[in-house]
Design a protein around this motif. Structure first.
Motif, PDB file in Angstrom:
ATOM      1  N   ILE A 185       0.838  -1.203   0.000  1.00 11.17           N
ATOM      2  CA  ILE A 185       0.000   0.000   0.000  1.00 11.17           C
ATOM      3  C   ILE A 185       0.872   1.253   0.000  1.00 11.17           C
ATOM      4  O   ILE A 185       0.614   2.222  -0.731  1.00 11.17           O
ATOM      5  N   ILE A 189       0.185   3.658   7.191  1.00  6.62           N
ATOM      6  CA  ILE A 189      -1.069   3.060   6.739  1.00  6.62           C
ATOM      7  C   ILE A 189      -2.287   3.811   7.272  1.00  6.62           C
ATOM      8  O   ILE A 189      -3.237   4.100   6.526  1.00  6.62           O
ATOM      9  N   LEU A 220      -5.190   5.544   4.816  1.00  2.29           N
ATOM     10  CA  LEU A 220      -6.598   5.150   4.823  1.00  2.29           C
ATOM     11  C   LEU A 220      -7.493   6.284   5.305  1.00  2.29           C
ATOM     12  O   LEU A 220      -8.605   6.477   4.802  1.00  2.29           O
ATOM     13  N   ALA A 268      -7.904   8.613   2.450  1.00  2.00           N
ATOM     14  CA  ALA A 268      -8.848   8.060   1.476  1.00  2.00           C
ATOM     15  C   ALA A 268     -10.282   8.308   1.929  1.00  2.00           C
ATOM     16  O   ALA A 268     -11.159   8.617   1.107  1.00  2.00           O
ATOM     17  N   THR A 321      -7.349   7.680  -2.356  1.00  2.00           N
ATOM     18  CA  THR A 321      -8.594   7.051  -2.789  1.00  2.00           C
ATOM     19  C   THR A 321      -8.345   6.055  -3.904  1.00  2.00           C
ATOM     20  O   THR A 321      -8.942   4.967  -3.943  1.00  2.00           O
ATOM     21  N   LEU A 372      -6.774   2.991  -2.282  1.00  2.00           N
ATOM     22  CA  LEU A 372      -7.780   2.227  -1.534  1.00  2.00           C
ATOM     23  C   LEU A 372      -8.671   1.430  -2.473  1.00  2.00           C
ATOM     24  O   LEU A 372      -9.002   0.276  -2.195  1.00  2.00           O
ATOM     25  N   ALA A 410      -8.779  -2.452  -1.804  1.00  2.00           N
ATOM     26  CA  ALA A 410     -10.051  -3.030  -1.361  1.00  2.00           C
ATOM     27  C   ALA A 410     -10.652  -3.922  -2.437  1.00  2.00           C
ATOM     28  O   ALA A 410     -11.270  -4.950  -2.137  1.00  2.00           O
ATOM     29  N   VAL A 451      -3.930  -2.873   8.508  1.00  2.00           N
ATOM     30  CA  VAL A 451      -4.755  -2.599   7.331  1.00  2.00           C
ATOM     31  C   VAL A 451      -6.179  -3.108   7.555  1.00  2.00           C
ATOM     32  O   VAL A 451      -7.160  -2.381   7.401  1.00  2.00           O
ATOM     33  N   ASP A 486      -8.999  -1.379   9.868  1.00  2.00           N
ATOM     34  CA  ASP A 486      -9.383   0.000   9.588  1.00  2.00           C
ATOM     35  C   ASP A 486     -10.804   0.038   9.016  1.00  2.00           C
ATOM     36  O   ASP A 486     -11.121  -0.651   8.050  1.00  2.00           O
ATOM     37  N   VAL A 516     -12.401   2.355   7.351  1.00  2.00           N
ATOM     38  CA  VAL A 516     -12.473   2.843   5.968  1.00  2.00           C
ATOM     39  C   VAL A 516     -12.186   1.701   5.002  1.00  2.00           C
ATOM     40  O   VAL A 516     -12.875   1.516   3.987  1.00  2.00           O
ATOM     41  N   PHE A 517     -11.171   0.906   5.325  1.00  2.00           N
ATOM     42  CA  PHE A 517     -10.823  -0.247   4.498  1.00  2.00           C
ATOM     43  C   PHE A 517     -11.972  -1.257   4.472  1.00  2.00           C
ATOM     44  O   PHE A 517     -12.356  -1.751   3.402  1.00  2.00           O
TER      45      PHE A 517
END
Length: 396
Positions: A268, A290, A294, A297, A305, A308, A312, A337, A340, A342-343
């Motif tokens: 990443i 990391i 994230l 993003a 973004t 990600l 993802a 990772v 998270d 968002v992830f």
């Protein structure tokens, strides 16, 4: 137990039923009447065995508690004594390791973090030294050892393979080494498998009812599968190598692009650096960590973004295959990772278009202690199997 008299065997079996009831009730406590109802044993049998178990330090009387609407003296409530047994547990990472002591109820009562060292043998020596010091300070003996390792453990050979981030396992019989140094049974397991057990230990009975998976994404990517409350290791112990799954079809004679090539923490960071070099707008420094990537993003940072979306998407692709093959009801994501939010949201969005019915995706609540808690759970299983024979067998 096989050589004991019939009466002695019955006594031990009855004692095991009582211990199992107390384990199941924890953190609640039970009266002797509660225990009799739960086990089907007579009240005199329960009273006699409870007295014996209390005299050897396995159970103790807790605070008396009056029952609602009861008249007269409150019932005496009993619980297991957590300090009756201690196990050494450890999570041996590529650069750092956590070492702790777990009690009879699976609680890690003390722990320390150390540098792993340059190789596996050095790590084991440091583990033994630190754990021995912790045991000496506690004044308690060790009854089992369980260690999580960053590779595939082959129990038949007592060997760790494919520990790419920690050299020195070749020819090293890890279980035998630990058993000899501590003088007790030693258990070795892949770190992500133990993390899955750690997650299982923290799920409610309702949540743990279905089969589930634990995906940990950080420096590497691994998978732990729990089926029917037990780890699924596969025919050769190699189940769970999700990071090695190819997520892109290679050109002729090219090396396949794996999930770990895309969605691991080092990958990443490299992808962000390339995105910024290619002119993608970003508020981030190319060396951002990391959590920063994230978070950016989530705020709509262009470069972050884009990264990600790629990461993802690869994880959703891999997880879709897991869903089609194993059909877990829940997937717990852990690691720098994986945990998270968002992830996880991005993976959830990607997965929705790949499978008809997606499992529940949740973040681990255990952080970097999941493997340590899983090691406590595994060692506790062994301790429970021999607990009553060791305590009540002394009185035969």
């Amino acid at each position: 137990m096989a050589e004991a008299s019939g009466t002695a065997v019955l006594r031990l079996l009855s004692g095991q039923r009582i211990a199992d009831a107390l384990f199941a009730a924890h953190p609640g406590r039970m009266s002797r009447a509660d225990i009799a109802r739960a086990t089907g044993l007579s009240k005199p049998t329960v009273s006699a065995l409870m007295a014996d178990m209390e005299s050897v330090g396995l159970v103790r009387m807790a605070e008396a508690s009056a029952r609602s609407g009861s008249i007269g003296r409150p019932a005496s409530l009993y619980e297991l004594v957590p300090s009756a047994r201690h196990c050494v547990v450890a999570d041996m990472g590529a650069t750092r390791m956590l070492i702790g002591l777990a009690d009879l109820l699976g609680n890690v009562v003390t722990e320390v973090e150390l540098e792993t060292g340059p190789d596996a043998h050095t790590a084991l020596e440091r583990l033994v030294t630190a754990a021995s010091s912790m045991l000496a300070e506690s004044g308690r003996p060790c009854h089992a050892v369980c260690v999580g390792v960053p590779g595939i453990y082959r129990p038949e050979q007592d060997q760790v393979e494919q520990a790419l981030n920690l050299p020195g396992f070749d020819g090293l019989e890890v279980g035998a080494y630990l058993s000899e140094r501590f003088g007790v049974p030693a258990f070795v397991e892949n770190d992500v498998n133990l993390a899955a057990l750690g997650e299982l230990a923290r799920l409610s009975d309702e949540e743990a009812g279905g089969d589930f998976a634990a995906v940990f994404a950080g420096t590497g990517i691994g998978l732990g599968l729990v089926v029917g409350g037990e780890l699924y290791r596969g025919g050769t112990g190699s189940a769970g190598e999700l990071g090695s799954l190819a997520v892109a079809v290679p050109q002729r004679d090219a090396t396949p692009v794996t999930l770990e090539d895309v969605a691991s923490a080092p990958s990443i960071r490299k992808r962000l650096g390339r995105a910024i070099e290619d002119g993608r707008p970003s508020t981030l420094d190319p060396g951002a960590d990391i959590a920063e990537i994230l978070a950016a993003a989530g705020r709509g940072d262009t470069a972050a973004t884009m990264v990600l979306s790629e990461v993802a998407g690869a994880m959703a692709f891999a997880v879709s295959h897991l869903c089609l093959i194993a059909d877990p009801t829940r997937i717990v994501f852990g690691g720098p990772v994986g945990a998270d939010l968002v992830f996880i949201d991005a993976v959830r969005d990607g997965l929705s278009s790949l499978v008809t019915t997606a499992p529940e995706l949740i973040a681990s609540s255990l952080g970097d202690r999941a493997t340590l808690i899983g090691a406590a759970s595994m060692s506790l299983r062994h301790v429970r199997e021999s607990l009553i024979t060791e305590f009540l067998g002394e009185q035969q």
